[in-house]
Design a protein around this motif. Structure first.
Motif, short mmCIF file in Angstrom:
data_model
loop_
_atom_site.label_atom_id
_atom_site.label_comp_id
_atom_site.label_asym_id
_atom_site.label_seq_id
_atom_site.Cartn_x
_atom_site.Cartn_y
_atom_site.Cartn_z
N ASP A 67 11.75 -68.50 7.25
CA ASP A 67 10.54 -69.32 7.20
C ASP A 67 9.31 -68.61 7.78
O ASP A 67 8.20 -69.11 7.63
N HIS A 196 1.93 -73.89 11.29
CA HIS A 196 1.87 -74.15 9.85
C HIS A 196 2.85 -75.25 9.46
O HIS A 196 2.54 -76.10 8.63
N ARG A 201 1.87 -76.86 5.91
CA ARG A 201 1.35 -75.81 5.05
C ARG A 201 2.36 -74.67 4.94
O ARG A 201 3.04 -74.35 5.93
N PRO A 202 2.47 -74.03 3.80
CA PRO A 202 3.35 -72.85 3.69
C PRO A 202 2.83 -71.73 4.58
O PRO A 202 1.61 -71.54 4.71
N ARG A 204 1.86 -68.14 5.77
CA ARG A 204 1.43 -66.85 5.24
C ARG A 204 0.66 -66.12 6.32
O ARG A 204 -0.18 -66.71 7.00
#
Length: 344
Positions: A67, A196, A201-202, A204
């Motif tokens: 993740d 995140h 939210r994904p 990154r």
């Protein structure tokens, strides 16, 4: 192939994935007698050399997290762990062998992106190229848990390998690079991932944050430095710092039958790290080595600082194996690095 990913209509099977891996590996196998494709690889070693072999296991949830760790970083770190072991004995890499177990979804494309497995190999093969280490074979299987097992094979002149057992009282202690940076970066990385996740939210990693996270995501194995020490005959003993300075120094002391004193003020603490992280945190993959007092060492080796951090002393019964010199005097330095299955 690296820059021409096109989304297939369905996930590829094992044979197609292996075919693509072989195409990528074959372009890099100049040092092999025979690479991927047969039941065994054939390696070339020079006359008068011994073979060095090491293996390291990387497991999702323990050594990396799907993740928050980019696939490229997982691939890089998988190989870096083994290359660091070769550096510690002063061996030049001959070949790498990778056994990879992955959940089915990690072999499938994600929208217009490459599959996780392709990006994993991007990271692994980039580091392999940098250190002229051909991928010579391995295995691939579907698994409920992502697991990467790397085997590194290297070569070192017969009787010249750097060992943990060669230190003597009077030798001086040195480290390459800085300590504690990987731990600091990991804390930052997991905090970002949690933030995140809370926001839904994904995750990154922003480009501006990459330099701060690099010590953990993309550690640099000290192969040039290990080879230089071995070829010059300067290091009397060596180990790589994977479990933390306090733990790995204790390993070296145990194998050499000596004790050591570390000067806290001399430690090269990484920017943003604490003294405790420099002493006990792992995964810096720097080299810890000893050398005779008369040995002449440069301030840097191939752009990496070399720092004297203490000395080797005679081991005395009932006395601490490692002592830390502080303004308050000498005090025991207990090994508090990482240890699997430990209850500490």
């Amino acid at each position: 192939m690296d820059n021409k990913w096109q989304k297939p209509t369905a996930p590829d099977g094992e044979l197609e994935i292996l075919r693509r891996i072989r195409l990528r590996a074959d372009a890099r196998n100049g040092g092999l007698r025979l690479g991927i494709g047969d039941d065994c690889a054939l390696l070339r070693a020079r006359a008068g050399e011994e073979i060095a072999v090491t293996t390291d296991l990387s497991i999702d949830g323990r050594h990396f997290r799907l993740d928050c760790h980019p696939p490229e970083a997982v691939g890089h770190r998988t190989l870096a762990r083994g290359l660091s072991d070769l550096a510690a004995v002063g061996a030049r890499p001959l070949a790498a062998f990778l056994s990879l177990g992955l959940p089915r979804e990690l072999a499938a494309p994600r929208g217009r992106q490459k599959p996780w497995i392709e990006r994993f190999y991007d990271g692994l093969l980039a580091l392999a190229d940098a250190h002229k280490t051909p991928l010579a074979g391995g295995d691939l299987a579907e698994s409920s848990l992502a697991v990467a097992d790397i085997v590194l094979v290297g070569a070192v002149p017969k009787g010249r390998a750097l060992l943990r057992s060669g230190a003597h009282p009077g030798d001086l202690l040195y480290v390459t690079g800085a300590l504690g940076g990987a731990s600091t970066a990991l804390i930052h990385l997991t905090a970002l991932a949690a933030k995140h996740a809370q926001a839904g939210r994904p995750f990154r990693i922003l480009r501006r944050l990459e330099p701060a996270l690099r010590p953990h995501l993309y550690p640099e194995p000290r192969l040039p430095q290990g080879l230089w020490l071995q070829r010059r005959g300067i290091a009397s003993a060596a180990i790589d710092i994977s479990d933390g300075l306090s733990a790995d120094l204790a390993h070296l002391c145990e194998e050499s039958g000596i004790a050591a004193e570390v000067d806290a003020s001399a430690l090269p603490v990484a920017q943003g790290a604490t003294l405790g992280q420099a002493l006990h945190a792992g995964e810096d993959y720097e080299l810890l080595f000893t050398a005779r007092p008369a040995a002449r060492l440069p301030g840097t080796l191939f752009g990496v600082p070399i720092t004297r951090i203490g000395r080797v002393v005679r081991r005395r019964p009932e006395s601490p194996q490692v002592l830390l010199r502080t303004p308050a005097g000498l005090q025991p330095l207990e090994p508090r690095g990482w240890e699997h299955f430990s209850r500490k």
